[in-house]
Every structure is written in structure tokens, then in C-alpha cells.
Design an enzyme around this catalytic site. Sequence first.
Site, PDB file in Angstrom:
ATOM      1  N   GLY A   1       0.486  -2.629  12.075  1.00  0.00           N
ATOM      2  CA  GLY A   1      -0.103  -3.959  12.152  1.00  0.00           C
ATOM      3  C   GLY A   1      -1.551  -3.976  11.691  1.00  0.00           C
ATOM      4  O   GLY A   1      -1.862  -3.553  10.570  1.00  0.00           O
TER       5      GLY A   1
ATOM      6  N   ARG B   1      10.887  -6.455  14.566  1.00  0.00           N
ATOM      7  CA  ARG B   1      10.462  -6.134  13.194  1.00  0.00           C
ATOM      8  C   ARG B   1      10.872  -7.203  12.181  1.00  0.00           C
ATOM      9  O   ARG B   1      10.142  -7.461  11.243  1.00  0.00           O
ATOM     10  CB  ARG B   1      11.076  -4.802  12.728  1.00  0.00           C
ATOM     11  CG  ARG B   1      10.593  -3.582  13.433  1.00  0.00           C
ATOM     12  CD  ARG B   1      11.228  -2.336  12.844  1.00  0.00           C
ATOM     13  NE  ARG B   1      10.711  -1.992  11.534  1.00  0.00           N
ATOM     14  CZ  ARG B   1      11.419  -1.375  10.578  1.00  0.00           C
ATOM     15  NH1 ARG B   1      12.678  -1.080  10.769  1.00  0.00           N
ATOM     16  NH2 ARG B   1      10.864  -1.087   9.425  1.00  0.00           N
TER      17      ARG B   1
ATOM     18  N   HIS C   1       0.584  -5.821   2.374  1.00  0.00           N
ATOM     19  CA  HIS C   1       1.382  -5.116   3.393  1.00  0.00           C
ATOM     20  C   HIS C   1       2.820  -5.630   3.398  1.00  0.00           C
ATOM     21  O   HIS C   1       3.092  -6.744   2.939  1.00  0.00           O
ATOM     22  CB  HIS C   1       0.728  -5.344   4.757  1.00  0.00           C
ATOM     23  CG  HIS C   1      -0.709  -4.926   4.755  1.00  0.00           C
ATOM     24  ND1 HIS C   1      -1.118  -3.688   5.187  1.00  0.00           N
ATOM     25  CD2 HIS C   1      -1.824  -5.579   4.321  1.00  0.00           C
ATOM     26  CE1 HIS C   1      -2.432  -3.585   5.032  1.00  0.00           C
ATOM     27  NE2 HIS C   1      -2.886  -4.716   4.511  1.00  0.00           N
TER      28      HIS C   1
ATOM     29  N   HIS D   1       0.828  -1.219   0.000  1.00  0.00           N
ATOM     30  CA  HIS D   1       0.000   0.000   0.000  1.00  0.00           C
ATOM     31  C   HIS D   1       0.860   1.267   0.000  1.00  0.00           C
ATOM     32  O   HIS D   1       2.029   1.254   0.382  1.00  0.00           O
ATOM     33  CB  HIS D   1      -0.909   0.002   1.239  1.00  0.00           C
ATOM     34  CG  HIS D   1      -0.125  -0.039   2.519  1.00  0.00           C
ATOM     35  ND1 HIS D   1       0.427   1.086   3.090  1.00  0.00           N
ATOM     36  CD2 HIS D   1       0.239  -1.071   3.308  1.00  0.00           C
ATOM     37  CE1 HIS D   1       1.080   0.752   4.174  1.00  0.00           C
ATOM     38  NE2 HIS D   1       0.998  -0.565   4.331  1.00  0.00           N
TER      39      HIS D   1
ATOM     40  N   ARG E   1      -5.888   0.842   4.062  1.00  0.00           N
ATOM     41  CA  ARG E   1      -4.731   1.383   3.335  1.00  0.00           C
ATOM     42  C   ARG E   1      -4.412   0.533   2.102  1.00  0.00           C
ATOM     43  O   ARG E   1      -3.949   1.059   1.082  1.00  0.00           O
ATOM     44  CB  ARG E   1      -3.522   1.537   4.270  1.00  0.00           C
ATOM     45  CG  ARG E   1      -3.036   0.283   4.990  1.00  0.00           C
ATOM     46  CD  ARG E   1      -2.059   0.679   6.085  1.00  0.00           C
ATOM     47  NE  ARG E   1      -1.339  -0.408   6.757  1.00  0.00           N
ATOM     48  CZ  ARG E   1      -1.788  -1.118   7.781  1.00  0.00           C
ATOM     49  NH1 ARG E   1      -3.017  -0.908   8.242  1.00  0.00           N
ATOM     50  NH2 ARG E   1      -1.049  -2.054   8.347  1.00  0.00           N
TER      51      ARG E   1
ATOM     52  N   GLU F   1      -1.644  -7.117   7.457  1.00  0.00           N
ATOM     53  CA  GLU F   1      -0.275  -6.967   7.954  1.00  0.00           C
ATOM     54  C   GLU F   1      -0.035  -7.900   9.139  1.00  0.00           C
ATOM     55  O   GLU F   1      -0.980  -8.353   9.794  1.00  0.00           O
ATOM     56  CB  GLU F   1      -0.062  -5.494   8.366  1.00  0.00           C
ATOM     57  CG  GLU F   1       1.316  -5.125   8.896  1.00  0.00           C
ATOM     58  CD  GLU F   1       2.444  -5.466   7.932  1.00  0.00           C
ATOM     59  OE1 GLU F   1       2.724  -6.672   7.739  1.00  0.00           O
ATOM     60  OE2 GLU F   1       3.052  -4.518   7.387  1.00  0.00           O
ATOM     61  N   LYS F   2       1.237  -8.208   9.407  1.00  0.00           N
ATOM     62  CA  LYS F   2       1.619  -8.901  10.650  1.00  0.00           C
ATOM     63  C   LYS F   2       1.022  -8.137  11.824  1.00  0.00           C
ATOM     64  O   LYS F   2       1.114  -6.899  11.872  1.00  0.00           O
ATOM     65  CB  LYS F   2       3.146  -8.921  10.717  1.00  0.00           C
ATOM     66  CG  LYS F   2       3.753  -9.204  12.069  1.00  0.00           C
ATOM     67  CD  LYS F   2       5.273  -9.185  11.945  1.00  0.00           C
ATOM     68  CE  LYS F   2       5.926  -8.741  13.226  1.00  0.00           C
ATOM     69  NZ  LYS F   2       7.396  -8.792  13.157  1.00  0.00           N
TER      70      LYS F   2
ATOM     71  N   LYS G   1       8.269   3.890  16.216  1.00  0.00           N
ATOM     72  CA  LYS G   1       9.327   2.884  16.090  1.00  0.00           C
ATOM     73  C   LYS G   1      10.661   3.401  16.629  1.00  0.00           C
ATOM     74  O   LYS G   1      11.397   2.679  17.301  1.00  0.00           O
ATOM     75  CB  LYS G   1       9.468   2.458  14.621  1.00  0.00           C
ATOM     76  CG  LYS G   1       8.232   1.711  14.120  1.00  0.00           C
ATOM     77  CD  LYS G   1       8.295   1.316  12.660  1.00  0.00           C
ATOM     78  CE  LYS G   1       6.943   0.756  12.236  1.00  0.00           C
ATOM     79  NZ  LYS G   1       6.865   0.332  10.847  1.00  0.00           N
TER      80      LYS G   1
END
Length: 254
Positions: free
Chosen positions: A22, A114, A182, A9, A60, A87-88, A98
Site C-alpha cells: 500500500g 485484494r 502501482h 514499478h 518504488r 497504491e491503494k 499475504k
Amino acid sequence: MKTIVLLRHGESTWNRENRFTGWTDVDLTEKGVQEAYYAGDLLKDKGMAFDQAYTSYLKRAVKTLNCVLDRLDQDWLPVAKSWRLNEKHYGMLQGLNKSETAKKYGDEQVLVWRRSYDVAPPPVAEDDMNNPRWDPRYREVPDDELPRTESLKSTIERLMPYWEGTILASLKTWDNILVVAHGNTLRGIIKYLKHIPDEKLLSLNLPTAIPYVFEFDDSLNLQKDYFLGDPDEVRRRMEAVASQGQASGNTPAT
Ligand SMILES: O=C(O)[C@H](O)COP(=O)(O)O
């Protein structure tokens, strides 16, 4: 020839703020929308048209797909959505910046969360409103399959039944397939397609909204894979993703 195009995305609001996202359903930024249209232009310039598209339950990815289809004048295209392309799940890290997380726990720990293959961040609590068990969009998913956190390994495990049983299987019927998803689910798919060993996955960082083309012969043997667009731009965007989890990286403007 058969083709699968993978597309991450465009920039989301939490990409811009450098937050772990996530399963949080954040929107695209205006830049992300423009990136998505540009991905559509790259595919159009290449003369691509699709037979079927797949995406996740997160806006997204869905909105990126819609922008691409608009540019291709293929708004009519059949689209299948699955939670398995989400996503994860980043567990308790979701929402945290982050770089600030790296300042608190160290660059190395954040890199493990990550990019390690089988270490998952701490899970969300059962009564946390961000626990997917409260979200009606996942009502068809058995509770014991709904993640509270995920490693890349567990992300790939929940992705694979959909990848093999639906997406790859549909390549027998169709010639050109588009998957908009993702960073981490696409890393799982790339691992599968290119037989990348677990330890090598660490360094694979996918740029936002740059089409990644996989070409197969009619027996579905991979012939070649390449990104569309300017290679320097692809490299620059990959490096930017890699550095997001460093203490010296981006913190939100105050
Ligand atoms: O969920 C997220 O934060 C991003 O989409 C992917 O993040 P990562 O590059 O830190 O895995």
C-alpha cells in the site's frame, strides 16, 4: 497517433517478501531495478520517446521511472508526481504477509480485500505511526481526503481528478505520455480506458515492470492496447501476482 504507456514499478522488497504494501514507502530490490531497466530497453527497442511522465510519491515507482528514463536517455524529461497515483491504501493489512493472512482469514477473505471493488480492509488507527496524517509528504492534502484504508472504488475516486484533469488533459498537448505507478491505481486507469465492468476487474492482475501501451487516434479514441515483451512471460508474471494472496502462496524465508 497518441500514446499512453502504463508501467507498474519493478519488484519491491515487500513484493519479494509477499507483504501487503500500500502506502508503505519500500525500495526496489536489485531484481526490481533490473526489471525497470529492462522495461526501459523494451521501450527503447520500440523506438519510444516521451513528452511527459507521471508518477506517485512512493520511491518504488519514482526509482522505476528513473531507470526507464536512463535507458531512454531522457533523464531530462519533465516528471509530475502526485499522491493520487499512490497504491491503494491497504489499511491494517500493510506489512502483513499475504499468504499468512490467507492462512488466518482464508483465501476468500484475502481475495475480497485484494480484488473486490468496494470492500476496504480495516483502517489504520489515528495514532498509528503508519497513518499518512503523520507523514510530511502529504501536508498539502486535506485530512479528510487522506485515506486510512481504501477499496479499489475509493482508490479510483481519489485517482480520477488527477487522471482526467492532468494526465488525460495533457494528451491534448503531448503525444507520448508515461505513467509509472502501482498495481491497483493502474487497474483503475485500465478500467477507465477499456470500460471494464467492476466484476471483471477481479481477474486483472498487473505484472511488475512490463510496459502496457495504449494507442489513441488524434480525437483520443482508443485504437489498441498491448504489452511489450514476450507474451508467455507477461502471462507467467500475471499468474504469479494472482496467486500471492493464497494460503499456499509465498511465505517469507525464516
Ligand atoms: O500494495 C501491495 O501490496 C501491492 O503493490 C499490490 O498488491 P495486490 O496485488 O495484493 O493488490
